[in-house]
Design a protein around this motif. Sequence first.
Motif, PDB file in Angstrom:
ATOM      1  N   TYR A   1       0.830  -1.199   0.000  1.00 28.95           N
ATOM      2  CA  TYR A   1       0.000   0.000   0.000  1.00 28.95           C
ATOM      3  C   TYR A   1       0.862   1.245   0.000  1.00 28.95           C
ATOM      4  CZ  TYR A   1      -3.091   3.781   1.272  1.00 28.95           C
ATOM      5  OH  TYR A   1      -3.765   4.984   1.257  1.00 28.95           O
ATOM      6  N   ARG A   2       0.573   2.145  -0.917  1.00 24.76           N
ATOM      7  CA  ARG A   2       1.085   3.514  -0.914  1.00 24.76           C
ATOM      8  C   ARG A   2      -0.076   4.417  -1.287  1.00 24.76           C
ATOM      9  NH1 ARG A   2       6.882   4.527  -1.338  1.00 24.76           N
ATOM     10  NH2 ARG A   2       6.277   6.625  -1.969  1.00 24.76           N
ATOM     11  N   ALA A   3      -0.201   5.549  -0.593  1.00 22.79           N
ATOM     12  CA  ALA A   3      -1.274   6.483  -0.896  1.00 22.79           C
ATOM     13  C   ALA A   3      -1.129   7.076  -2.286  1.00 22.79           C
ATOM     14  CB  ALA A   3      -1.311   7.592   0.154  1.00 22.79           C
ATOM     15  N   ASP A   4       0.118   7.148  -2.782  1.00 24.06           N
ATOM     16  CA  ASP A   4       0.369   7.746  -4.100  1.00 24.06           C
ATOM     17  C   ASP A   4       0.634   6.692  -5.166  1.00 24.06           C
ATOM     18  OD1 ASP A   4       2.806   6.817  -3.255  1.00 24.06           O
ATOM     19  OD2 ASP A   4       3.890   8.697  -3.529  1.00 24.06           O
ATOM     20  N   ALA A   5       0.182   5.472  -4.957  1.00 21.50           N
ATOM     21  CA  ALA A   5       0.540   4.364  -5.849  1.00 21.50           C
ATOM     22  C   ALA A   5       0.136   4.621  -7.292  1.00 21.50           C
ATOM     23  CB  ALA A   5      -0.101   3.066  -5.355  1.00 21.50           C
ATOM     24  N   TYR A   6      -1.011   5.239  -7.504  1.00 29.98           N
ATOM     25  CA  TYR A   6      -1.483   5.414  -8.881  1.00 29.98           C
ATOM     26  C   TYR A   6      -0.719   6.516  -9.601  1.00 29.98           C
ATOM     27  CZ  TYR A   6      -5.488   2.471  -7.624  1.00 29.98           C
ATOM     28  OH  TYR A   6      -6.288   1.435  -7.212  1.00 29.98           O
ATOM     29  N   PHE A   7      -0.075   7.399  -8.838  1.00 33.97           N
ATOM     30  CA  PHE A   7       0.793   8.399  -9.456  1.00 33.97           C
ATOM     31  C   PHE A   7       2.164   7.794  -9.759  1.00 33.97           C
ATOM     32  CE2 PHE A   7      -2.269  11.076  -7.261  1.00 33.97           C
ATOM     33  CZ  PHE A   7      -2.508  12.074  -8.188  1.00 33.97           C
ATOM     34  N   ALA A   8       2.653   6.959  -8.848  1.00 37.07           N
ATOM     35  CA  ALA A   8       4.018   6.446  -8.966  1.00 37.07           C
ATOM     36  C   ALA A   8       4.146   5.235  -9.868  1.00 37.07           C
ATOM     37  CB  ALA A   8       4.551   6.101  -7.571  1.00 37.07           C
ATOM     38  N   ASN A   9       3.078   4.453 -10.000  1.00 37.31           N
ATOM     39  CA  ASN A   9       3.154   3.214 -10.769  1.00 37.31           C
ATOM     40  C   ASN A   9       2.799   3.485 -12.224  1.00 37.31           C
ATOM     41  OD1 ASN A   9       3.223   0.618 -11.666  1.00 37.31           O
ATOM     42  ND2 ASN A   9       1.431  -0.088 -10.526  1.00 37.31           N
ATOM     43  N   ASN A  10       3.756   3.337 -13.109  1.00 38.69           N
ATOM     44  CA  ASN A  10       3.537   3.627 -14.526  1.00 38.69           C
ATOM     45  C   ASN A  10       3.118   2.407 -15.339  1.00 38.69           C
ATOM     46  OD1 ASN A  10       4.275   6.378 -14.293  1.00 38.69           O
ATOM     47  ND2 ASN A  10       6.439   5.801 -14.260  1.00 38.69           N
ATOM     48  N   SER A  11       3.080   1.236 -14.705  1.00 37.50           N
ATOM     49  CA  SER A  11       2.724   0.031 -15.429  1.00 37.50           C
ATOM     50  C   SER A  11       1.233   0.018 -15.728  1.00 37.50           C
ATOM     51  CB  SER A  11       3.098  -1.218 -14.616  1.00 37.50           C
ATOM     52  OG  SER A  11       2.661  -2.381 -15.272  1.00 37.50           O
ATOM     53  N   LYS A  12       0.881  -0.172 -16.982  1.00 40.74           N
ATOM     54  CA  LYS A  12      -0.518  -0.198 -17.386  1.00 40.74           C
ATOM     55  C   LYS A  12      -0.976  -1.602 -17.765  1.00 40.74           C
ATOM     56  CE  LYS A  12      -0.516   4.277 -17.050  1.00 40.74           C
ATOM     57  NZ  LYS A  12      -1.102   4.923 -15.851  1.00 40.74           N
ATOM     58  N   VAL A  13      -0.063  -2.568 -17.796  1.00 38.52           N
ATOM     59  CA  VAL A  13      -0.397  -3.938 -18.159  1.00 38.52           C
ATOM     60  C   VAL A  13      -0.044  -4.850 -16.985  1.00 38.52           C
ATOM     61  CG1 VAL A  13      -0.010  -5.829 -19.773  1.00 38.52           C
ATOM     62  CG2 VAL A  13       0.046  -3.456 -20.590  1.00 38.52           C
ATOM     63  N   ASN A  14      -1.028  -5.538 -16.444  1.00 38.42           N
ATOM     64  CA  ASN A  14      -0.839  -6.440 -15.305  1.00 38.42           C
ATOM     65  C   ASN A  14      -0.040  -5.786 -14.173  1.00 38.42           C
ATOM     66  OD1 ASN A  14      -2.186  -8.632 -16.611  1.00 38.42           O
ATOM     67  ND2 ASN A  14      -0.312  -9.033 -17.767  1.00 38.42           N
ATOM     68  N   PRO A  15      -0.442  -4.619 -13.698  1.00 45.70           N
ATOM     69  CA  PRO A  15       0.341  -3.940 -12.649  1.00 45.70           C
ATOM     70  C   PRO A  15       0.341  -4.745 -11.349  1.00 45.70           C
ATOM     71  CG  PRO A  15      -1.792  -2.886 -12.928  1.00 45.70           C
ATOM     72  CD  PRO A  15      -1.663  -3.871 -14.051  1.00 45.70           C
ATOM     73  N   THR A  16       1.469  -4.727 -10.671  1.00 45.77           N
ATOM     74  CA  THR A  16       1.613  -5.449  -9.400  1.00 45.77           C
ATOM     75  C   THR A  16       1.839  -4.501  -8.222  1.00 45.77           C
ATOM     76  OG1 THR A  16       3.974  -5.753  -9.848  1.00 45.77           O
ATOM     77  CG2 THR A  16       2.494  -7.535 -10.512  1.00 45.77           C
ATOM     78  N   GLY A  17       1.729  -3.214  -8.463  1.00 40.18           N
ATOM     79  CA  GLY A  17       1.831  -2.252  -7.376  1.00 40.18           C
ATOM     80  C   GLY A  17       3.248  -1.796  -7.110  1.00 40.18           C
TER      81      GLY A  17
END
Length: 360
Positions: free
Chosen positions: A286-302
Amino acid sequence: MNRITYLVFISLVACTGRNSGTNQTSTTFPSDSVAVCHIGGIPSRFTLARQDSIVVRKGADDANMVFIQGGKFQMGSASFQDAQPIHEVSLHSFYMDEHEVTNAQYAKFVKETGYVTVAEQPLNPEEFPGVDPALLVPGAAVFTPNKDISGLNDHLQWWTYVPGANWKHPEGPHSSIKGKESHPVTQLAYQDAEAYAKWAGKRLPTEAEWEYAAKAGKHTNEPYYWGNEKKEDGKWLANIFQGTFPASNTLEDGFETTAPVRSFPANAWGLYDMEGNVWEWCSDFYRADAYFANNSKVNPTGPKESYDPQEPGLVKRVQRGGSFLCNDAYCERYKAGSRGKGEVNSPTNNVGFRCVKDIE
């Protein structure tokens, strides 16, 4: 053990030094008050309108799993800051348990492996300096209704550390799962769920997989995964909290704590309890900013590590779906696209899990 001792002990349990995976740096991210949420099916238009799901049995637990056809979807929610920005994600196909892992299923795992859960294990005094060793007894947190509270910001007002509470005794040593074999198993730390999944030849879902399956092909902005209303034909569509939290549950849905799996309607893809009943562990940190920091758009694992600005010293994993304690006045995190979180070594009686399996 008095209340003050309980509060100190819970704080110490949560702040144990098992912090691998934690990063102390993060994008500044404001907190929101609803973020702290814990520390036979009914005929329905939702089931009648569902796709032709392929249900198979996969794994050592012989559980029914639903084939989830891969695709693209819009992940996130505009209603919750840590679920933004809404972004497109693509997923490969996978299988998912049609319901949460039950007490009976977990009992089979324990019988075959001899596994001992975190809540049953002795506590190491070295991890709790300054605490009387006599107080360091195995146990877990149990929800305790409380009328004498001061606001809803301090969740320790309705959580009590109960010695002897574990998956076989969810509310403490005088409780039992006898007669509740079909209820979801609870009082499991993250590693307890992960161990079961490995034994069954499966894994825990990513939060992207979980949300995709819960949305079941819907691309609307409806507040709940099933639609706009909490009831259909006068019947509640999920096991959540009715009444005044945390003092009085009016039990309008028929359940004070967990409900047997399949007690409420399945979603359009044949999955039960994707909202309410118990929170479900996901594999993502869990990170509060995960959707900003995670650039993976295919099968993202966080993200690669955990960081919660509200409790930066704790390692947390994502939890999804809400529980029997959620309602709109306190914990709205059962709503569509929202995210929950839990410290990995802190089992409670409102958290369980379900598994997924890759397509071979």
